[in-house]
Design a protein around this motif. Structure first.
Motif, short mmCIF file in Angstrom:
data_model
loop_
_atom_site.label_atom_id
_atom_site.label_comp_id
_atom_site.label_asym_id
_atom_site.label_seq_id
_atom_site.Cartn_x
_atom_site.Cartn_y
_atom_site.Cartn_z
N ARG A 78 11.74 -12.88 -36.58
CA ARG A 78 12.48 -12.10 -37.39
C ARG A 78 11.81 -10.36 -38.38
O ARG A 78 12.04 -9.76 -38.77
CB ARG A 78 14.03 -12.47 -37.73
CG ARG A 78 15.00 -11.48 -38.26
CD ARG A 78 16.69 -12.59 -38.87
NE ARG A 78 15.56 -12.62 -40.13
CZ ARG A 78 16.60 -13.26 -41.18
NH1 ARG A 78 18.33 -12.62 -40.65
NH2 ARG A 78 16.94 -13.31 -42.51
N ASP A 79 11.55 -11.43 -38.49
CA ASP A 79 10.40 -11.25 -40.25
C ASP A 79 8.93 -9.90 -39.75
O ASP A 79 8.80 -8.84 -39.94
CB ASP A 79 9.82 -12.04 -40.48
CG ASP A 79 8.33 -13.08 -40.40
OD1 ASP A 79 8.33 -12.68 -39.19
OD2 ASP A 79 8.15 -13.91 -40.62
N GLN A 80 8.71 -9.87 -38.11
CA GLN A 80 8.20 -8.89 -37.26
C GLN A 80 8.97 -7.53 -37.68
O GLN A 80 8.70 -6.61 -38.27
CB GLN A 80 8.26 -9.42 -36.07
CG GLN A 80 6.81 -10.04 -35.84
CD GLN A 80 5.40 -9.49 -36.27
OE1 GLN A 80 5.08 -8.73 -35.75
NE2 GLN A 80 4.65 -10.10 -37.25
N ARG A 81 10.33 -7.29 -36.98
CA ARG A 81 11.22 -6.54 -37.01
C ARG A 81 11.60 -5.99 -38.84
O ARG A 81 11.45 -4.91 -38.88
CB ARG A 81 12.83 -6.61 -36.08
CG ARG A 81 13.84 -6.13 -36.30
CD ARG A 81 14.21 -6.32 -35.59
NE ARG A 81 15.79 -5.34 -35.39
CZ ARG A 81 16.65 -6.21 -36.02
NH1 ARG A 81 16.87 -6.92 -37.29
NH2 ARG A 81 17.45 -5.35 -35.71
N GLU A 82 11.73 -7.17 -39.71
CA GLU A 82 12.00 -6.23 -40.89
C GLU A 82 11.21 -6.21 -41.71
O GLU A 82 10.77 -4.83 -42.33
CB GLU A 82 12.83 -7.76 -41.15
CG GLU A 82 14.48 -7.93 -40.97
CD GLU A 82 14.72 -9.33 -41.82
OE1 GLU A 82 14.04 -9.93 -42.26
OE2 GLU A 82 15.68 -9.56 -41.70
N GLY A 83 9.59 -6.60 -41.00
CA GLY A 83 8.62 -6.09 -41.52
C GLY A 83 8.32 -3.92 -41.49
O GLY A 83 7.84 -3.38 -42.36
N ALA A 84 9.13 -4.39 -40.07
CA ALA A 84 9.00 -2.49 -39.47
C ALA A 84 9.75 -2.18 -40.67
O ALA A 84 9.58 -0.85 -40.78
CB ALA A 84 8.40 -2.40 -37.82
#
Ligand SMILES: Nc1ncnc2c1ncn2[C@@H]1O[C@H](COP(=O)(O)OP(=O)(O)O)[C@@H](O)[C@H]1O
Ligand SMILES: [Mg+2]
Lengths: 253, 300
Positions: B182-188
């Motif tokens: 999830r933190d990949q998507r949220e990072g973007a």
């Protein structure tokens, strides 16, 4: 670049029926570091994520009340989430560089999406934000290597650089050093100190020494409520509320 | 103690799999020897297939299999990715759940049913609508499309295969996308990217190895599919690269002729085609593994 002020009014966040943030009125002052402390599960992360509308993408979450960036109410038609997040950047608890991108691409990715195309501009930007994040000297010779080759502390500074690259006014940090060793933690803290001249910073931490070291203002949360807010020295030396005192003297939490 | 037993058992099972594969290979090799003895490796690129005169060559079937499976993948991959992206990111619950149900249902349909559907529904549509449309569009200038004719063509088989592998690729890709942290998507998103940008540049990139393997599995399924292909490909015996013509495939020629094959050399030729198919699947899987190993440094 002028840092901006944020303010919440009766901010409430619900996950389904449970209320995780219960009516918080709080100011995040421009050009200062505001620490958010409190025991685990008290709603620090939830509060922070409501400041850049990160809950928009969680199905069960619902936010009510007001959050102002400057004088614009970000939830009630004042700003769309994309526009908001360009102004209010976020650094996550665990370093989350994009593993398929190089160090350089991690930084240029978002600015390019937002329309920055010139090679020389991008090049300058990379150097500038890496210097700001105190990472330039360590990576300048391997900008095109995968970001995942960096150490944890370097990755987190890269994530800070990446957040700075979209030129935010406000930087939200959720326990940015909790996954790092003491040396890397110290570097992050020094970095926060350097950044506060240009940015409004809100940092969540469960480490009280860290809050005392880096912040100008401290907010103490307990069970979803803002118990006490004030200048950091005052909160740590002479808190008004008994709960705050109990927490900072380590009697619970 | 327990650990060593576990290793012993799994090791033994792995050996069993290898031995089985070896035995299959051996059987196919022995069964096809007359063909290899007669024509050598040129059997692979000989184009004549004439049981009456005892002339056999594998190229029309290899070509048919590669052309139909390749086209099926070209069609299925974007559609499947679209479905997977829709399901993980954009579809509201009311759309998502029925769509998942349909995709899973499609995966469970027996291939003979697809074949029947191909004969009664798809072939007429290909003949009446799809081929004239392609022929009239700029695509019609591509050398792979000739004059539209009857409905049983390489194109028809490709479309059937595409529909059959979409559920596989879509559901595997969806699983891949859901495992992206999830933190990949949220990072973007936190950088001011739109949901689409986060999906396209970060989530898909992170899952690219997994998506690639989903595509390889889909392609493998298409290569080996027999019933639906046999029922729609037209079963001609000549070599063709024209998607508007009837063709044939390695699976279809074996299914069609093995039972009636009278001469030893005919049987051997069919078994030789089986061996080539076996080798092709093996090579494909190995390439898949290799590329996955190479790109997965970053993502899944
Ligand atoms: N996505 C979520 N769904 C449901 N409950 C959540 C979610 N995120 C947080 N919570 C709940 O909200 C409360 C506050 O959590 P959080 O803000 O993460 O606390 P902190 O960061 O202070 O440790 C906790 O009780 C937690 O279980
Ligand atoms: Mg937290």
């Amino acid at each position: 670049m002028m840092p901006e002020r944020m303010q919440t009014k009766d901010l409430r966040v619900y996950f389904g029926k449970t209320e995780a943030v219960k009516g918080v009125d709080m100011e995040i002052r421009p050009g200062a570091v505001t620490a958010i402390i409190g025991p685990s599960g008290c709603g620090k992360t939830t509060f922070l994520r409501s400041l850049n509308r990160m809950h928009d993408n969680t199905r069960s979450a619902r936010v009510t009340g007001h959050v102002y960036l400057g004088d614009r109410d970000i939830y009630n038609g004042g700003m769309n989430p994309v526009e908001l997040r360009i102004r209010v950047g976020m650094v996550f608890q665990r370093p989350n560089p994009f593993p398929t991108m190089s160090i350089r691409e991690n930084i240029t990715f978002a600015p390019r999406r937002h329309g920055m195309r010139r090679r020389s501009d991008l090049q300058d930007l990379v150097e500038e934000v890496l210097r700001q994040a105190a990472l330039w000297d360590e990576v300048k010779d391997r900008l095109d290597d995968p970001a995942t080759g960096l150490s944890g502390g370097q990755q987190q500074r890269l994530c800070i650089a990446r957040a700075l690259a979209v030129r935010p006014k406000v930087l939200l940090m959720d326990e940015p050093a909790s996954a790092l060793d003491p040396t890397a933690t110290q570097r992050i803290e020094e970095l926060i100190f350097d950044l506060k001249a240009e940015y409004t910073i809100a940092i969540v931490t469960h480490n009280m020494q860290q809050a005392a070291r880096v912040s100008d203002y401290t907010a103490f949360f307990y069970m979803g409520e803002l118990i006490e807010f004030g200048e950091t020295d005052v909160i740590f030396t002479n808190p008004k509320e008994a709960q705050t005192e109990a927490y900072i003297t380590g009697r619970f939490g | 103690m327990g650990g060593s037993w576990f290793r012993l058992t799994t090791g033994a099972l792995a050996c069993l799999v290898l031995i089985t594969a070896g035995l299959i290979f051996y059987e196919l090799w022995m069964g096809s020897r007359p063909a290899w003895e007669q024509w050598g490796l040129s059997f692979i690129w000989r184009t004549e297939w004439n049981p009456v005169r005892g002339e056999f060559g594998a190229l029309p079937f290899i070509a048919g299999t590669l052309l139909t499976s390749g086209m099926a993948l070209v069609i299925a991959l974007p559609v499947s990715l679209g479905i997977a992206i829709l399901l993980t990111e954009f579809a509201p619950r009311a759309v998502r759940d029925p769509l998942i149900f349909i995709v899973e249902l499609l995966a469970a349909v027996p291939s003979v049913v697809f074949g029947l559907w191909g004969i009664f529904v798809l072939a007429p549509v290909v003949q009446g609508t799809v081929m004239p449309f392609i022929a009239g569009s700029p695509l019609g200038y591509l050398p792979i499309f000739g004059e539209p004719g009857a409905g049983y063509t390489l194109l028809t088989a490709s479309l059937i295969l595409a529909i059959m592998i979409i559920p596989i690729i879509a559901s595997l890709s969806r699983e891949v996308l859901m495992t992206v942290p999830r933190d990949q998507r949220e990072g973007a998103l936190a950088l001011g990217c739109t949901r689409w940008e986060a999906m396209r540049h970060v989530v898909l990139a992170y899952g690219r190895a997994g998506i690639f393997s989903a595509a390889v599995l889909g392609l493998g399924r298409a290569l080996g599919e027999t019933m639906a292909t046999t029922m729609t490909i037209g079963n001609s015996l000549g070599l063709t690269f024209d998607y508007f013509e009837a063709g044939n495939s390695m699976t279809a020629i074996i299914a069609n002729e093995l039972r009636e094959a009278a001469s030893e050399i005919h049987v051997a030729s069919l078994v030789a085609i089986g061996l080539i198919l076996f080798a092709l699947s093996f090579v494909l899987n190995s390439i898949g593994r290799l590329i996955i190993g190479r790109v997965s440094r970053g993502g899944v």
